[in-house]
Design an enzyme around this catalytic site. Structure first.
Site, PDB file in Angstrom:
ATOM      1  N   THR A 261       8.066 -19.612 -14.879  1.00 44.06           N
ATOM      2  CA  THR A 261       8.608 -18.709 -15.898  1.00 44.06           C
ATOM      3  C   THR A 261       8.218 -17.266 -15.602  1.00 44.06           C
ATOM      4  O   THR A 261       7.074 -16.982 -15.236  1.00 44.06           O
ATOM      5  CB  THR A 261       8.069 -19.111 -17.285  1.00 44.06           C
ATOM      6  OG1 THR A 261       8.402 -20.481 -17.524  1.00 44.06           O
ATOM      7  CG2 THR A 261       8.656 -18.236 -18.374  1.00 44.06           C
TER       8      THR A 261
ATOM      9  N   SER B  38       3.443  -4.724  -4.849  1.00 38.85           N
ATOM     10  CA  SER B  38       2.442  -5.289  -5.752  1.00 38.85           C
ATOM     11  C   SER B  38       2.133  -4.268  -6.831  1.00 38.85           C
ATOM     12  O   SER B  38       1.758  -3.127  -6.528  1.00 38.85           O
ATOM     13  CB  SER B  38       1.172  -5.632  -4.966  1.00 38.85           C
ATOM     14  OG  SER B  38       0.161  -6.117  -5.822  1.00 38.85           O
TER      15      SER B  38
ATOM     16  N   HIS C  89      -0.298  -3.828  -9.130  1.00 39.48           N
ATOM     17  CA  HIS C  89      -1.612  -3.233  -9.387  1.00 39.48           C
ATOM     18  C   HIS C  89      -1.993  -2.177  -8.347  1.00 39.48           C
ATOM     19  O   HIS C  89      -2.926  -1.410  -8.562  1.00 39.48           O
ATOM     20  CB  HIS C  89      -2.692  -4.324  -9.478  1.00 39.48           C
ATOM     21  CG  HIS C  89      -3.071  -4.961  -8.184  1.00 39.48           C
ATOM     22  ND1 HIS C  89      -2.483  -6.115  -7.719  1.00 39.48           N
ATOM     23  CD2 HIS C  89      -3.992  -4.611  -7.256  1.00 39.48           C
ATOM     24  CE1 HIS C  89      -3.036  -6.460  -6.565  1.00 39.48           C
ATOM     25  NE2 HIS C  89      -3.947  -5.562  -6.253  1.00 39.48           N
TER      26      HIS C  89
ATOM     27  N   CYS D 174      -9.475  -9.031   0.217  1.00 36.84           N
ATOM     28  CA  CYS D 174      -9.324 -10.492   0.279  1.00 36.84           C
ATOM     29  C   CYS D 174     -10.229 -11.125   1.321  1.00 36.84           C
ATOM     30  O   CYS D 174     -10.367 -12.337   1.369  1.00 36.84           O
ATOM     31  CB  CYS D 174      -7.864 -10.851   0.572  1.00 36.84           C
ATOM     32  SG  CYS D 174      -6.726 -10.291  -0.706  1.00 36.84           S
TER      33      CYS D 174
ATOM     34  N   GLN E 229       0.800  -1.221   0.000  1.00 36.93           N
ATOM     35  CA  GLN E 229       0.000   0.000   0.000  1.00 36.93           C
ATOM     36  C   GLN E 229       0.836   1.276   0.000  1.00 36.93           C
ATOM     37  O   GLN E 229       0.272   2.368   0.009  1.00 36.93           O
ATOM     38  CB  GLN E 229      -0.934   0.000   1.227  1.00 36.93           C
ATOM     39  CG  GLN E 229      -1.946  -1.119   1.248  1.00 36.93           C
ATOM     40  CD  GLN E 229      -3.035  -0.957   0.187  1.00 36.93           C
ATOM     41  OE1 GLN E 229      -3.109   0.048  -0.490  1.00 36.93           O
ATOM     42  NE2 GLN E 229      -3.883  -1.968   0.051  1.00 36.93           N
TER      43      GLN E 229
END
Length: 307
Positions: free
Chosen positions: A182, A147, A149, A258, A131
């Site tokens: 990968t 993260s 996004h 979540c 955040q």
């Protein structure tokens, strides 16, 4: 990302196409580190949850200690971890997880101060910066989680930043042997581009003014970020607020995304000492890089009409 899809090949392959993909991947890695002002190591992951799992389960530490206000992903990755209490002692072979900016309340934890306190005894500090990365300076910690996004990048990619690889036990595979699977070259390029763009549609002053317009319902618990707020309604339940605000065109949540599908009291609000009654009437309002001043005005008016 279009560039990444156009040149995609397995970056671990020795042929020409693989080497081209590898060069793009390493260029993205260097750009991300530079944008975050990070001079240590970096492992690409599928997002924050995987980065947290790697840090907590492949750390060389024997003890795992977490703060009570961590994201649910921390508790899923380390279900048997010790939760910090007044009796907790730190020392050699321990890893401490402390979130930088809390995902439900916007509280900024003094990670650097905590690290300074526990490092002398040999404790490694892991900070979930999902955040805060791309929005404020990263804290002084040994391992950090980001993260893409959360700062306008693509879904499905993130990173674990480390002072040195020696903090982890290798597993073989990709990312210098510290992650299997990968690498996502298009995602890595999108992540780098998002960090380099980095412009918000609103100013700090506009976001602070927005919080003031929400009134006394905004929970203030220590230092706060100016883009995540826990807001309490005087009489309406959180679930009723979600329904009403969704019908008015606003996407808010109760708790973290979540866990917001449950009707249980937020574990985070409980840890912060928020009473059951207040928590039952509290929603999370978070602003993104593309939130506009007009949208802030519209939400403030909608909230006023409900309150």
């Amino acid at each position: 990302m279009e560039e990444g899809f156009a040149i995609w090949a397995n970056p671990s392959s020795p042929h020409g196409e693989g080497r081209k993909a590898k060069a793009a991947l390493e260029d993205a890695r260097a750009r991300i580190k530079r944008a975050l002002n990070w001079d240590g190591e970096m492992i690409f992951t599928s997002g924050a949850s995987e980065a947290l799992w790697i840090a907590l389960n492949r750390s060389k530490a024997d003890r795992r200690i977490v703060s009570a206000v961590e994201h649910d992903a921390v508790f899923r990755a380390a279900p048997d971890a010790e939760v910090v209490s007044d009796e907790t002692t730190f020392g050699d072979n321990a890893i401490l997880a402390v979130q930088h900016v809390n995902s439900e309340t916007g509280v900024i934890n003094p990670v650097a101060q905590m690290a300074e306190t526990v490092r002398s005894g040999g404790t490694v500090v892991l900070s979930d910066c999902s955040q805060s990365a791309g929005k404020m300076a990263l804290p002084d910690a040994d391992m950090l989680v980001v993260s893409a996004h959360k700062f306008g990048g693509p879904i499905g990619i993130g990173a674990l930043l480390l002072r040195e690889f020696n903090l982890l036990n290798p597993i073989g595979g990709h990312e210098r042997g510290y992650r299997q699977g990968t690498e996502n070259v298009p995602g890595a390029l999108g992540m780098a581009a998002a960090l380099e763009a980095g412009d918000w549609q609103t100013t700090t002053a506009q976001r602070r003014s927005f919080a003031e317009r929400l009134g006394e319902g905004v929970l203030t618990i220590g230092d706060q970020a100016d883009y995540i707020f826990a807001v309490t309604h005087p009489g309406m339940s959180a679930q009723a607020l979600l329904i009403r605000l969704d019908a008015m065109g606003f996407a808010v949540s109760a708790g973290s995304a979540c866990s917001s599908g449950t009707l249980k009291k937020s574990r985070v609000l409980d840890a912060f000492g928020v009473s059951d009654d207040v928590a039952a009437r509290t929603i999370r309002v978070s602003l993104g890089w593309n939130t506009t001043p007009e949208e802030l005005d519209a939400f403030a008016e909608a909230w006023s009409s409900l309150a």
